[in-house]
Write an enzyme that holds these catalytic residues in place. Sequence first.
Site, PDB file in Angstrom:
ATOM      1  N   HIS A  68       0.839  -1.196   0.000  1.00 32.53           N
ATOM      2  CA  HIS A  68       0.000   0.000   0.000  1.00 32.53           C
ATOM      3  C   HIS A  68       0.878   1.252   0.000  1.00 32.53           C
ATOM      4  O   HIS A  68       0.702   2.155  -0.827  1.00 32.53           O
ATOM      5  CB  HIS A  68      -0.914  -0.031   1.243  1.00 32.53           C
ATOM      6  CG  HIS A  68      -1.765   1.181   1.444  1.00 32.53           C
ATOM      7  ND1 HIS A  68      -3.124   1.176   1.235  1.00 32.53           N
ATOM      8  CD2 HIS A  68      -1.455   2.442   1.828  1.00 32.53           C
ATOM      9  CE1 HIS A  68      -3.615   2.380   1.491  1.00 32.53           C
ATOM     10  NE2 HIS A  68      -2.613   3.179   1.851  1.00 32.53           N
ATOM     11  N   GLU A  69       1.858   1.293   0.909  1.00 28.68           N
ATOM     12  CA  GLU A  69       2.741   2.464   1.000  1.00 28.68           C
ATOM     13  C   GLU A  69       3.639   2.566  -0.224  1.00 28.68           C
ATOM     14  O   GLU A  69       3.952   3.664  -0.680  1.00 28.68           O
ATOM     15  CB  GLU A  69       3.594   2.398   2.279  1.00 28.68           C
ATOM     16  CG  GLU A  69       2.801   2.402   3.578  1.00 28.68           C
ATOM     17  CD  GLU A  69       1.815   3.548   3.680  1.00 28.68           C
ATOM     18  OE1 GLU A  69       2.095   4.627   3.122  1.00 28.68           O
ATOM     19  OE2 GLU A  69       0.748   3.360   4.288  1.00 28.68           O
ATOM     20  N   HIS A  72       1.923   4.479  -2.888  1.00 31.70           N
ATOM     21  CA  HIS A  72       2.037   5.930  -2.664  1.00 31.70           C
ATOM     22  C   HIS A  72       3.423   6.425  -3.094  1.00 31.70           C
ATOM     23  O   HIS A  72       3.555   7.428  -3.791  1.00 31.70           O
ATOM     24  CB  HIS A  72       1.886   6.261  -1.179  1.00 31.70           C
ATOM     25  CG  HIS A  72       0.491   6.136  -0.627  1.00 31.70           C
ATOM     26  ND1 HIS A  72      -0.590   6.765  -1.194  1.00 31.70           N
ATOM     27  CD2 HIS A  72       0.006   5.478   0.460  1.00 31.70           C
ATOM     28  CE1 HIS A  72      -1.680   6.496  -0.471  1.00 31.70           C
ATOM     29  NE2 HIS A  72      -1.347   5.712   0.529  1.00 31.70           N
TER      30      HIS A  72
END
Length: 392
Positions: A68-69, A72
């Site tokens: 998820h990170e 980003h």
Amino acid sequence: MFRNAINLFEIFGFKIRVDPSWLLIAALIVWSLSSAYFPANLPGYSHYDYIALGIAAMLGLFASLILHELAHALVARQFGLQIGGITLFIFGGVAELEQEPRNPKSEFWIAVAGPAMSFALSGLAFLALHGLDISGVSPSLHEVVAYLGLINLILALFNLVPAFPLDGGRVLRAVLWWMKDDLLWATRIASNLGTGFGALLILSGVLSLFTANSVGGLWQILIGFFIISASTGSYRQLEIKTALKDQTVRSLMAKSPKTADVNDDVATLVDDIMLARNVSFVPVLEGEHLLGYVDTSLVHAIDRENWSTARLGDILVPASDENTVPADMPMDLLFEKMARSGRRKMLVGQGGRLDGVIALADLVSYLAIRNGLGLSGERDRQQGRQPHLHRS
Ligand SMILES: [Zn+2]
């Protein structure tokens, strides 16, 4: 932010780190999965089997948070932003952006990338489940994959709540920013929603403390407080940066600070400068040439009987990019630099020339005066007025 984080590995050039607080939550996850979730969904296994499944699921969650990170971080890099690394901590993960997104478009895509990754992972897990059902693998593997599908779906949905600083709040801020071209206004609305959502979490956490689920309730309360402090903190920081935008270091620095000579001894420094002039941070020169600085903590580290023999040349901290800024540096960048390094005072100068000294206290008193006059960055811009408030 995470001084005790442990480096794990590097992927696509991003350092992946784990803050010790994550270990606490990892242990809590293994415990709750192996004592409640898996026994309820998959009866008839041994205690050790449940612990093994709990650990497998926790590692899957760990990988999901990193991915998820990573989403980003990769999009942020695409937009030319510097990323410090990815750190997992007690409330999940964070991609440490060294700068804020420069425009609504980059903010939007950077924010959307994380939940998109979590949705994709959830979809993949449920697709895999379908495949596993057909090929008839072990029910325990099936349960772990089902858990990961569910947890990624929850991660995606929770992060899309429009409450700054959650991803959904950033998406909302980007849209508002794009609509009115006013970042401060957009941040205020998004962070007010963040504060409201945090308060709701605390309220529902308190309510569930009185019913059955006390661990979950406590957890909601903690996350609620975290969101409130992060949302109000980032709004305040932006407000300060906006107020400082049109100022340079030169306009707020102390222009002729008391200096010391490299050949002075520590006793002279203490008696004639620090105590006599009431200063704790003193630039050290050799003739006209700036060498570095000394401060009270450096003096404190020296035994008092050596004060009359120790020379400043022996104890000074040499001037470097870490502690010295040019006079024409915009104040908002200095503020960022101070926040990042934790330094409260810096030398101002260039190429061996001393121009002055700038302290966090100078910024704070400037902001306090602005505040006292009722000047906020937002109003300045709405009225097309530039703040003119120079300290001589
Ligand atoms: Zn995210």
